[in-house]
Write an enzyme that holds these catalytic residues in place. Sequence first.
Site, short mmCIF file in Angstrom:
data_model
loop_
_atom_site.label_atom_id
_atom_site.label_comp_id
_atom_site.label_asym_id
_atom_site.label_seq_id
_atom_site.Cartn_x
_atom_site.Cartn_y
_atom_site.Cartn_z
N LYS A 14 -0.70 137.64 -26.59
CA LYS A 14 0.64 137.35 -27.12
C LYS A 14 1.49 136.63 -26.06
O LYS A 14 2.62 136.26 -26.31
CB LYS A 14 1.33 138.64 -27.54
CG LYS A 14 0.61 139.36 -28.68
CD LYS A 14 1.39 140.58 -29.13
CE LYS A 14 0.56 141.58 -29.88
NZ LYS A 14 0.23 141.20 -31.24
N HIS A 45 3.98 150.49 -33.57
CA HIS A 45 2.74 149.87 -34.07
C HIS A 45 1.68 150.97 -34.13
O HIS A 45 1.71 151.92 -33.35
CB HIS A 45 2.35 148.79 -33.06
CG HIS A 45 1.18 147.94 -33.43
ND1 HIS A 45 -0.12 148.37 -33.28
CD2 HIS A 45 1.10 146.68 -33.91
CE1 HIS A 45 -0.94 147.40 -33.65
NE2 HIS A 45 -0.23 146.37 -34.05
N ASP A 72 5.22 150.64 -24.90
CA ASP A 72 4.39 149.58 -25.43
C ASP A 72 5.15 148.26 -25.25
O ASP A 72 6.11 147.98 -25.97
CB ASP A 72 4.12 149.87 -26.92
CG ASP A 72 3.35 148.74 -27.60
OD1 ASP A 72 3.16 147.69 -26.98
OD2 ASP A 72 2.97 148.93 -28.77
N CYS A 132 0.78 146.52 -39.24
CA CYS A 132 0.29 147.69 -38.47
C CYS A 132 1.42 148.66 -38.17
O CYS A 132 1.50 149.22 -37.07
CB CYS A 132 -0.38 147.26 -37.17
SG CYS A 132 -1.82 146.23 -37.41
N GLN A 175 5.29 143.30 -27.25
CA GLN A 175 6.19 142.27 -27.79
C GLN A 175 7.32 141.95 -26.83
O GLN A 175 8.13 141.07 -27.12
CB GLN A 175 6.79 142.74 -29.14
CG GLN A 175 5.75 142.97 -30.22
CD GLN A 175 5.09 141.67 -30.71
OE1 GLN A 175 5.56 140.57 -30.45
NE2 GLN A 175 3.98 141.81 -31.43
N1 PMP Z 1 1.81 147.14 -30.09
C1 PMP Z 1 2.55 146.18 -30.66
C2 PMP Z 1 4.05 146.36 -30.72
C3 PMP Z 1 1.94 145.04 -31.17
O1 PMP Z 1 2.69 144.09 -31.75
C4 PMP Z 1 0.54 144.91 -31.07
C5 PMP Z 1 -0.18 143.70 -31.62
N2 PMP Z 1 0.17 143.37 -32.92
C6 PMP Z 1 -0.18 145.92 -30.46
C7 PMP Z 1 0.48 147.03 -29.98
C8 PMP Z 1 -1.67 145.86 -30.32
O2 PMP Z 1 -2.04 144.87 -29.43
P1 PMP Z 1 -3.58 144.46 -29.28
O3 PMP Z 1 -4.11 144.30 -30.67
O4 PMP Z 1 -3.53 143.20 -28.53
O5 PMP Z 1 -4.24 145.57 -28.54
#
Ligand code: PMP
Length: 421
Positions: free
Chosen positions: A241, A138, A215, A379, A218
């Site tokens: 999430k 991401h 990270d 993203c 998910q």
């Molecule tokens: N990493 C991953 C794999 C994600 O799916 C997301 C959220 N889409 C993020 C980072 C970012 O998370 P946040 O916007 O809650 O900081």
Amino acid sequence: MNGIPAVHDAALPGHPGAVDWERVRADFPLLMREVHGHPLVYLDNANTSQKPLPVVASQDEFYRRHNANVSRAVHALGTEATEAYEASRARLARFLNVRADEVVLCSGTTFAINLVAYSWALPRLKEGDTILVSRMEHHANIVPWQLVAQRTGAKIKVAEILPDGSLDLDGLHRAMTPDVKLLAVAHVSNVLGTVNPVREICREARRRGIVTVVDGSQAAPHLKLDVAAIGCDFYAVTGHKMCGPTGTGALWARREHLESMPPFIGGGEMIKEVSFDGTVFNDPPHKFEAGTPNIAGFVGLGVAIDYLDAIGMDAIAAREAELLAHATEALQAIPGLRIFGTAPGKAAVISFLVEGAHAHDLATLLDLEGVAVRSGQHCAHPLLQYYGVAATLRASLAFYNTHEEIDRFVAALEKTRRLLA
Ligand code: PMP
């Protein structure tokens, strides 16, 4: 803390053994609403999850009865708020299987990874060093490293994936050359659903003295986690999430890193003593928590974790695997539909395209049928570049989705595909 534990206990699904999924679903009032005259089918859970009643109630309860700032006041409300906030830190630590004093509470994964980038990487990396990131990251696990690279002269190297969306592990191990100082990798891909073997990856990295940032955005909502067993250096999660409120998340880090890292943001709460001659910082994790945090949000996150644990993360994972199998089979029957990410053991995220139809058009038409899926690049531009596509649709499932919803989604997709054909 008065009030909040009562909310915790009030509506927990708690069914050891067989889970009554219908009753669980009834805890999510938002799922009962209609969109464009159709019952909502919410399949954008990888973007953000919906919140169960105990979490919603905890916000009301906190502001009605306990609202005060943390760590500052000696009065009863201040003590209650501080205790509830710290209880959520301890709760999250148990959920991750780590020490509470190694958990930095922050606004989410984006903040957590930036904290590592600015406090750990920026002061250490230099020209000649390399940051290794996987193709499936991401942007939150790419852009902070690019910012560090720009300022330190370090380089970014990409660990590639295989066409099924799994990491090329041989390639990854080969890429762990002596110049690599840091490896940033997702536990679970938000686009492909791939569950990366982070334990093995972190073991290999550690053998080579490479610091690892995982990270877990998910992974935390869907898998039973044991961060201690993964053996990484840093692990980031995001609360919204995980059925928790937005603006909540955490960075877990080994204590030795937290001790050696300078603060990222300065201000109140993160100090022991301030004078114009200098400041003595608080101990970690408070050293990294300047300013007033999202107190109610963290109280809600604690309730959300209780909720998930009461169902059981193993039961959640099994339920989602069953829903994923159903959805995959049904989608594969649609002519011209291509799924991106078919790695074995993947999580319940399905990115796909339908021949002859633009992803955004399909998503817009699906919305008119009450079906919420995401379309776009999720993203993850570099990942979509690998597949040579500008956008995909993404249906991401949660334990509170139903087989019937999947059927309605697939039927709506069939209908909209024909409209666009
Ligand atoms: N990493 C991953 C794999 C994600 O799916 C997301 C959220 N889409 C993020 C980072 C970012 O998370 P946040 O916007 O809650 O900081």
